[in-house]
Design a protein around this motif. Sequence first.
Motif, mmCIF file in Angstrom:
data_model
loop_
_atom_site.group_PDB
_atom_site.id
_atom_site.type_symbol
_atom_site.label_atom_id
_atom_site.label_comp_id
_atom_site.label_asym_id
_atom_site.label_seq_id
_atom_site.Cartn_x
_atom_site.Cartn_y
_atom_site.Cartn_z
ATOM 1 N N TYR A 162 131.868 -40.762 38.753
ATOM 2 C CA TYR A 162 131.148 -40.692 39.910
ATOM 3 C C TYR A 162 131.619 -39.118 40.554
ATOM 4 N N PRO A 163 130.876 -38.512 41.381
ATOM 5 C CA PRO A 163 131.448 -37.203 41.767
ATOM 6 C C PRO A 163 132.729 -37.235 42.377
ATOM 7 N N GLY A 174 114.804 -37.286 51.944
ATOM 8 C CA GLY A 174 115.082 -36.111 52.429
ATOM 9 C C GLY A 174 116.546 -35.740 52.796
ATOM 10 N N HIS A 175 117.335 -36.511 51.887
ATOM 11 C CA HIS A 175 118.977 -36.336 51.975
ATOM 12 C C HIS A 175 119.271 -36.138 50.451
ATOM 13 N N LYS A 176 120.553 -35.379 50.507
ATOM 14 C CA LYS A 176 121.170 -35.001 49.024
ATOM 15 C C LYS A 176 121.550 -36.216 48.451
ATOM 16 N N VAL A 177 121.008 -36.603 47.540
ATOM 17 C CA VAL A 177 121.311 -37.817 46.899
ATOM 18 C C VAL A 177 122.650 -37.426 45.710
ATOM 19 N N ILE A 178 123.875 -37.984 45.890
ATOM 20 C CA ILE A 178 124.917 -37.665 45.154
ATOM 21 C C ILE A 178 125.166 -38.701 43.964
ATOM 22 N N ILE A 179 124.798 -39.829 44.146
ATOM 23 C CA ILE A 179 124.636 -41.149 43.115
ATOM 24 C C ILE A 179 123.244 -41.788 43.395
ATOM 25 N N GLU A 180 122.582 -41.733 42.374
ATOM 26 C CA GLU A 180 121.224 -42.198 42.107
ATOM 27 C C GLU A 180 121.304 -43.877 42.716
ATOM 28 N N VAL A 192 122.080 -49.879 45.689
ATOM 29 C CA VAL A 192 123.172 -48.763 46.349
ATOM 30 C C VAL A 192 122.304 -47.318 46.096
ATOM 31 N N ALA A 193 123.092 -46.518 47.024
ATOM 32 C CA ALA A 193 122.694 -45.063 46.456
ATOM 33 C C ALA A 193 123.915 -44.361 47.589
ATOM 34 N N PHE A 194 124.298 -43.349 46.838
ATOM 35 C CA PHE A 194 125.324 -42.283 47.816
ATOM 36 C C PHE A 194 124.482 -40.987 48.138
ATOM 37 N N ILE A 195 124.602 -40.676 49.419
ATOM 38 C CA ILE A 195 123.979 -39.378 49.921
ATOM 39 C C ILE A 195 125.190 -38.419 50.325
ATOM 40 N N GLU A 196 125.059 -37.192 50.557
ATOM 41 C CA GLU A 196 126.263 -36.579 51.240
ATOM 42 C C GLU A 196 125.521 -36.012 52.510
ATOM 43 N N VAL A 197 126.265 -36.197 53.793
ATOM 44 C CA VAL A 197 125.922 -35.738 54.936
ATOM 45 C C VAL A 197 127.020 -35.047 55.606
ATOM 46 N N ASN A 198 126.817 -33.809 56.051
ATOM 47 C CA ASN A 198 127.661 -32.747 56.520
ATOM 48 C C ASN A 198 128.981 -32.679 55.698
ATOM 49 N N GLY A 199 129.000 -32.732 54.412
ATOM 50 C CA GLY A 199 130.134 -32.716 53.340
ATOM 51 C C GLY A 199 130.843 -33.997 53.196
ATOM 52 N N ALA A 200 130.313 -35.196 53.729
ATOM 53 C CA ALA A 200 130.836 -36.353 53.404
ATOM 54 C C ALA A 200 129.988 -37.316 52.777
ATOM 55 N N ILE A 220 140.450 -56.147 43.178
ATOM 56 C CA ILE A 220 139.327 -56.743 42.186
ATOM 57 C C ILE A 220 138.765 -55.809 41.485
ATOM 58 N N PRO A 221 139.025 -56.086 40.074
ATOM 59 C CA PRO A 221 138.750 -54.969 39.193
ATOM 60 C C PRO A 221 137.286 -55.195 38.765
ATOM 61 N N LEU A 222 136.459 -54.017 38.778
ATOM 62 C CA LEU A 222 135.139 -54.164 38.530
ATOM 63 C C LEU A 222 134.993 -53.131 37.120
ATOM 64 N N PRO A 223 135.085 -53.778 36.136
ATOM 65 C CA PRO A 223 135.180 -52.882 34.606
ATOM 66 C C PRO A 223 133.762 -52.384 34.571
ATOM 67 N N HIS A 224 132.694 -53.104 34.744
ATOM 68 C CA HIS A 224 131.480 -52.446 34.574
ATOM 69 C C HIS A 224 131.097 -51.142 35.697
ATOM 70 N N LEU A 225 131.955 -51.042 36.616
ATOM 71 C CA LEU A 225 131.836 -49.830 37.621
ATOM 72 C C LEU A 225 133.083 -48.913 37.419
ATOM 73 N N ARG A 226 133.848 -49.276 36.600
ATOM 74 C CA ARG A 226 135.096 -48.265 36.508
ATOM 75 C C ARG A 226 135.836 -47.870 37.651
ATOM 76 N N ILE A 227 135.965 -49.183 38.714
ATOM 77 C CA ILE A 227 136.685 -49.084 39.858
ATOM 78 C C ILE A 227 137.234 -50.426 40.143
#
Length: 110
Positions: free
Chosen positions: A48-49, A71-77, A87-95, A18-25
């Motif tokens: 994306y990171p 309180g988390h490290k946000v890697i995608i706002e 949606v948002a992405f955080i980093e937890v224990n390197g993942a 399923i191509p999602l051009p607006h997300l480049r994925i």
Amino acid sequence: MKFQHIGIPTRDRFEGEIPLPHLRITVSDHANNPFGIQWQRYWDDAPYPDLVKTVAHVAFEVDDLMAAIAGHKVIIEPNSPSPGVLVAFIEVNGAPVELLQVDHARRPDL
């Protein structure tokens, strides 16, 4: 939190793309299997990171995204990839971990 899917990055093509051009994925449908497995191929110019593009992530639905990322490290706002989804992405224990807030009135499909 409620488990929603696991996203597995790949560089290979896969069935049911399923191509999602607006997300480049390009993704697979995580709802087509009982385990929530979603294949993801990031396009060369996907903004994306590297951690998200190379390491599998787990995704959880939350009631309040802003409270969940506090309180988390946000890697995608926080962003809205589709109507009724935040949606948002955080980093937890390197993942990477994806957190989603879904307006089920607008998105009964999710």
